[in-house]
Design a protein around this motif. Structure first.
Motif, short mmCIF file in Angstrom:
data_model
loop_
_atom_site.label_atom_id
_atom_site.label_comp_id
_atom_site.label_asym_id
_atom_site.label_seq_id
_atom_site.Cartn_x
_atom_site.Cartn_y
_atom_site.Cartn_z
N GLY A 160 -5.28 -0.98 1.85
CA GLY A 160 -5.36 -0.37 0.53
C GLY A 160 -6.06 -1.13 -0.57
O GLY A 160 -6.60 -0.53 -1.48
N THR B 205 -8.83 0.14 -3.23
CA THR B 205 -9.02 1.59 -3.14
C THR B 205 -8.80 2.24 -4.50
O THR B 205 -7.85 1.91 -5.21
CB THR B 205 -8.07 2.20 -2.10
N VAL C 68 -2.19 5.30 2.87
CA VAL C 68 -3.17 4.34 2.38
C VAL C 68 -2.81 3.02 3.07
O VAL C 68 -1.80 2.41 2.75
CB VAL C 68 -3.13 4.20 0.85
N ASP C 69 -3.62 2.62 4.03
CA ASP C 69 -3.30 1.44 4.84
C ASP C 69 -4.11 0.24 4.34
O ASP C 69 -5.30 0.36 4.08
CB ASP C 69 -3.64 1.74 6.30
N VAL D 265 -4.18 -0.99 -5.60
CA VAL D 265 -4.61 0.40 -5.34
C VAL D 265 -4.47 1.21 -6.62
O VAL D 265 -3.40 1.21 -7.23
CB VAL D 265 -3.76 1.04 -4.22
N SER E 181 0.83 -1.21 0.00
CA SER E 181 0.00 0.00 0.00
C SER E 181 0.87 1.26 0.00
O SER E 181 0.50 2.28 -0.60
CB SER E 181 -0.94 0.01 1.21
N GLN F 207 -8.67 0.29 3.15
CA GLN F 207 -8.88 -0.50 1.94
C GLN F 207 -10.32 -0.38 1.42
O GLN F 207 -11.25 -0.12 2.17
CB GLN F 207 -8.57 -1.98 2.20
#
Length: 242
Positions: free
Chosen positions: A148, A151, A145-146, A131, A85, A167
């Motif tokens: 992710g 996304t 962005v964890d 992502v 991510s 996410q």
């Protein structure tokens, strides 16, 4: 203590003598791979301070992530080497720099060529990380962005500083097909937190310091210092009959 102060303390407390150089090398590797024979363009980007600026932004993203995510154990090295991510954000920073630099070029052919390369970097990152961030999106400092996966951040999206996105989040347009060629994606203020699988559609404005719960669907503006809570899904626990 502010987030920026925490980041500075983290940078001072851990040996980072090779982290920055590794970020620089990663940026150049992406550029060399995608620019192929256009070595002079990489030199031009370096001479214009583009690579240095991108590297600094990525470095800030990395420090912030290390500070915010407890599972990272405050190790930027751990995130840099293993978080896909984070690689998505890193690739976006490089693609966005190329996209913005293309606006300075004189010929239409050169502009289109560089924008195609920026999109290729974005598409490669999407396949690798799950992502998708459009290279034209405008994103501030210290983005996280964890997790992710799934996304999507659309072309005309604008995101402020210190935002945290989980996410399955979609920052998209209202329509499926036939969207207008203008501002059609959301604008997020600073310090906005977006929970998993939340979807924000259209050119809505999300104010500063807003928290959005997982699975929320937003199509209207949200004022600053608000929390969006989903109340349409109930959890029911029943005792099993043995």
């Amino acid at each position: 203590m502010t987030l920026i102060t925490k980041n500075k303390k983290l940078a001072a407390s851990i040996k980072f003598k090779d982290i920055k150089s590794r970020i620089d090398q990663t940026i150049k590797n992406i550029l060399f791979k995608n620019l192929e024979k256009q070595i002079s363009l990489v030199t031009e980007l370096e001479n214009n301070g583009v690579i240095c600026e991108v590297s600094n932004k990525i470095y800030e993203d990395l420090l912030c992530f290390a500070n915010q995510d407890p599972s990272a154990k405050k190790s930027p090295d751990y995130i840099l080497e293993s978080y896909l991510s984070f690689q998505a954000v890193l690739s976006y920073r490089v693609a966005n720099a190329l996209y913005c630099f293309s606006q300075m070029l004189q010929t239409t052919e050169s502009v289109i060529n560089l924008q195609i390369i920026a999109r290729k970097i974005s598409e490669t990152a999407k396949v690798k990380t799950g992502v998708e961030i459009h290279p034209a999106a405008k994103i501030g400092s210290r983005l996280i962005v964890d997790h992710g996966y799934g996304t999507v951040i659309g072309e005309t999206t604008e995101i402020g500083d210190d935002c945290y996105i989980l996410q399955g989040v979609v920052l998209g347009a209202k329509s499926i097909a036939g969207n207008y060629d203008s501002k059609r994606h959301p604008t997020l203020g600073s310090r906005v937190e977006v929970g998993s699988f939340a979807r924000i559609f259209g050119p809505v404005k999300i104010g500063d310091d807003v928290k959005i719960s997982p699975w929320a669907v937003i199509t209207e503006d949200i004022p600053s210092n608000s929390k969006v809570i989903v109340i349409t899904t109930n959890q029911v626990v029943k005792r099993r009959n043995f």
